[in-house]
Enzyme design. Structure first.
Site, PDB file in Angstrom:
ATOM      1  N   HIS A 259      46.847   0.430 -12.220  1.00  0.00           N
ATOM      2  CA  HIS A 259      46.267   1.433 -11.375  1.00  0.00           C
ATOM      3  C   HIS A 259      45.582   2.363 -12.300  1.00  0.00           C
ATOM      4  CE1 HIS A 259      46.290   4.417  -7.979  1.00  0.00           C
ATOM      5  NE2 HIS A 259      45.622   3.344  -7.398  1.00  0.00           N
ATOM      6  N   HIS A 491      39.669  10.112  -2.319  1.00  0.00           N
ATOM      7  CA  HIS A 491      40.167   8.885  -3.162  1.00  0.00           C
ATOM      8  C   HIS A 491      40.663   9.657  -4.459  1.00  0.00           C
ATOM      9  CE1 HIS A 491      40.911   5.158  -5.348  1.00  0.00           C
ATOM     10  NE2 HIS A 491      41.233   4.656  -4.270  1.00  0.00           N
TER      11      HIS A 491
END
Length: 600
Positions: A259, A491
């Site tokens: 990630h 985000h």
């Protein structure tokens, strides 16, 4: 709290006084009820006619090779079908029209306005984004672009912390303190010799177009976590570019993801590092709020220097080398050598990273929330300074935190974020600071520039939400009017601690880590072991590393205010507000494009 279809569609104004002023909850300690193992990626998939990035540590969408499409081999995507509403807005038009000066949200519920009359953000929206049926619900969103009680600057100052440019907002919000990926990769930053991209979702053809033409054949290493058919697709895309080398990160614990989002840019005169929050896909750099920390161009060390030379007081270089070593990949050795050869003594941020594993002994304090705890114990805020200061977490996805808030969320995790200099972290049962969590509500998503498809990047599932109903009392709206980004769905992931009047920060962290055990780690074996599932990386800003005594200022009246990305104080959810849940239908109230959301 129970969840139903009516929950997903009903939403009213948040805590507003009759005059439209924001009301705030009284401070309360963390309370709640038993911890579950992080569930990671969503177990069911779907298709959407338009799509978001869906990036998270728990419940992610997978990358797409082209906008609005998902290949059949990609898993974990949470989507919904958009449908156009046929109804028309029946509200009377405000007689002030485009010159309307009012800020009261009730006024916007009662009267229809031209799309460019209510805020700078709407003024810049393209004509096709004019609100259709249900715009009254959009206008009633508690995160409308009403002005914040504090004014912030967009100037990154000495912090070199930027937001990404957003299409569809007023130009002035993109002119200072904002950059696109093409700005980061620009030839103006230096003559590029080679680069490396670490990310979760990667559209290789799109990425190559973001490089200057003269740099598109330079060596590029892509570090990813794809496996199975997703890996095959990535390899097929890379095959068309002879300069690309792929490096697959090890993911040995179930539900883990690669990630981290980072760039290495090697020039003929130095090395630059970018640590950010955006996937390498078009959608993430278009109409979302993202964060970027950009390093200075680190010069090369003189011949004969030791590999450990050129570190900073924040240990940036040694921590970065340790992070790369944790991959245990020979493909990264060349980049480790590049880093060893450069002088990073000017780095003024601390790396806070996570790597998969069950970490014990001294190594467990290198990663996740325990790394943050360790830094705060050595260099964090003094206890007497931050007494009564809330901790704020802001993120785009929520993992399975357990049925008991005191076990992980307000236990070990908040204990780490609340750690102060020279003292051990607060133990379970101790009085913790107030916790404020910023996560988009249904109204935030409905009124966003993207409309409901923005929710594809917010993969909080109903199955997870039902198991942790206590979370709603901590939740706050996304609002970023001072940065022109209230309608640019977040985000970005950030964490901070603010003074009660929100004029100062004790510290600030921008990271890829969402609110999940997979990202931050969970203690096991009575605290002897920290289990982390995913790779994450972020940078921590401490005042003393920037010449400040104990805090960062956030007001524009100060010489170098910190460029906070959202409005302060955070706005609590109203009684009927609900967090966005990706797999619920939203069909009664159309979004800013006149569409509804139907999970498939």
């Amino acid at each position: 709290m129970s969840w139903s279809l009516s929950d997903s569609d009903e939403s009213t104004n948040p805590s507003l006084s009759p005059h439209g002023e924001r009301q705030y909850e009284e401070e309360e300690d963390c309370t709640g009820e038993t911890s579950r193992i992080e569930q990671g990626r969503g177990s069911s998939g779907g298709q959407a006619s338009t799509s978001g990035s869906g990036d998270s540590s728990g419940g992610q969408a997978r990358p797409s090779g082209s906008r609005g499409q998902r290949s059949g081999d990609e898993t974990g995507h949470r989507g919904g079908k958009q449908k156009r509403s046929a109804k028309e807005d029946q509200r009377p038009e405000c007689h002030y029209g485009r010159q309307c000066y009012r800020k009261n949200p009730t006024h916007f519920q009662q009267y229809r306005h031209p799309v460019d009359s209510s805020s700078d953000e709407e003024k810049s929206s393209p004509p096709h984004k004019k609100l259709k049926t249900g715009s009254s619900s959009v206008a009633s969103s508690s995160s409308s672009s009403s002005s914040s009680s504090l004014t912030h600057t967009a100037d990154p100052g000495p912090y070199t912390f930027y937001l990404t440019k957003v299409s569809g907002i007023a130009a002035r919000f993109n002119q200072t303190g904002a950059m696109h990926i093409t700005d980061i990769l620009s030839a103006e930053k230096g003559k590029l010799l080679a680069s490396a991209q670490f990310n979760y979702m990667i559209d290789i053809p799109w990425l190559m177009q973001q490089y200057p033409k003269e740099a598109r054949e330079k060596p590029l290493l892509i570090v990813h976590g794809d496996s199975g058919l997703s890996k095959v697709k990535l390899q097929e895309d890379a095959h068309h570019f002879s300069n690309i080398q792929l490096c697959q990160a090890r993911l040995e614990i179930m539900y883990g993801t690669h990630h981290s989002k980072m760039m290495f840019l090697l020039y003929d005169d130095g090395l630059r590092i970018a640590i950010h929050t955006a996937n390498l896909i078009h959608q993430d750099w278009h109409q979302k709020t993202q964060g970027v920390w950009l390093s200075p161009c680190f010069p090369k060390l003189p011949d004969g220097a030791a590999p450990t030379d050129g570190d900073s007081s924040t240990h940036f270089k040694s921590d970065l080398l340790a992070y790369l070593a944790a991959y245990r990949k020979s493909a990264l050795e060349e980049w480790r050598k590049h880093i060893q050869e450069h002088d990073m003594s000017q780095a003024r941020v601390h790396i806070v990273a996570s790597v998969p594993g069950r970490h014990q002994g001294g190594s467990k304090n290198q990663w996740g929330h325990l790394k943050l705890r360790q830094v705060f114990q050595a260099r964090g805020p003094p206890a007497d300074l931050v007494k009564g200061w809330p901790v704020i977490g802001q993120f785009s996805s929520i993992g399975s935190l357990g049925a008991d808030a005191q076990k992980w969320l307000c236990g070990e995790w908040l204990s780490s974020l609340a750690t102060v200099r020279g003292k051990p972290s607060l133990m379970l049962g101790s009085r913790q600071p107030q916790l404020q969590l910023i996560y988009p509500s249904v109204n935030n998503v409905r009124s966003s520039l993207e409309g409901y498809p923005a929710g594809g990047s917010l993969p909080y599932s109903i199955n997870t939400a039902r198991k942790q109903p206590y979370l709603n009392k901590f939740l706050h709206q996304w609002s970023a009017s001072a940065r022109g980004r209230t309608r640019a769905s977040p985000h970005i992931k950030t964490y901070t601690r603010t003074s009660p009047d929100c004029s100062r920060l004790a510290w600030f962290l921008v990271t890829s880590a969402n609110l999940s055990k997979a990202a931050w780690g969970a203690l096991e074996k009575n605290g002897a072991q920290l289990m982390i599932r995913s790779y994450e990386i972020g940078v921590l800003f401490l005042p003393q590393d920037f010449g400040e005594d104990t805090t960062f200022a956030v007001q524009t009246s100060c010489s170098e205010p910190f460029p906070i990305p959202y409005d302060l104080p955070p706005l609590p959810y109203g009684t009927n507000d609900q967090p966005w849940v990706v797999d619920l239908p939203y069909v009664n109230k159309p979004d800013s494009h006149g569409c509804v959301w139907q999970p498939s």
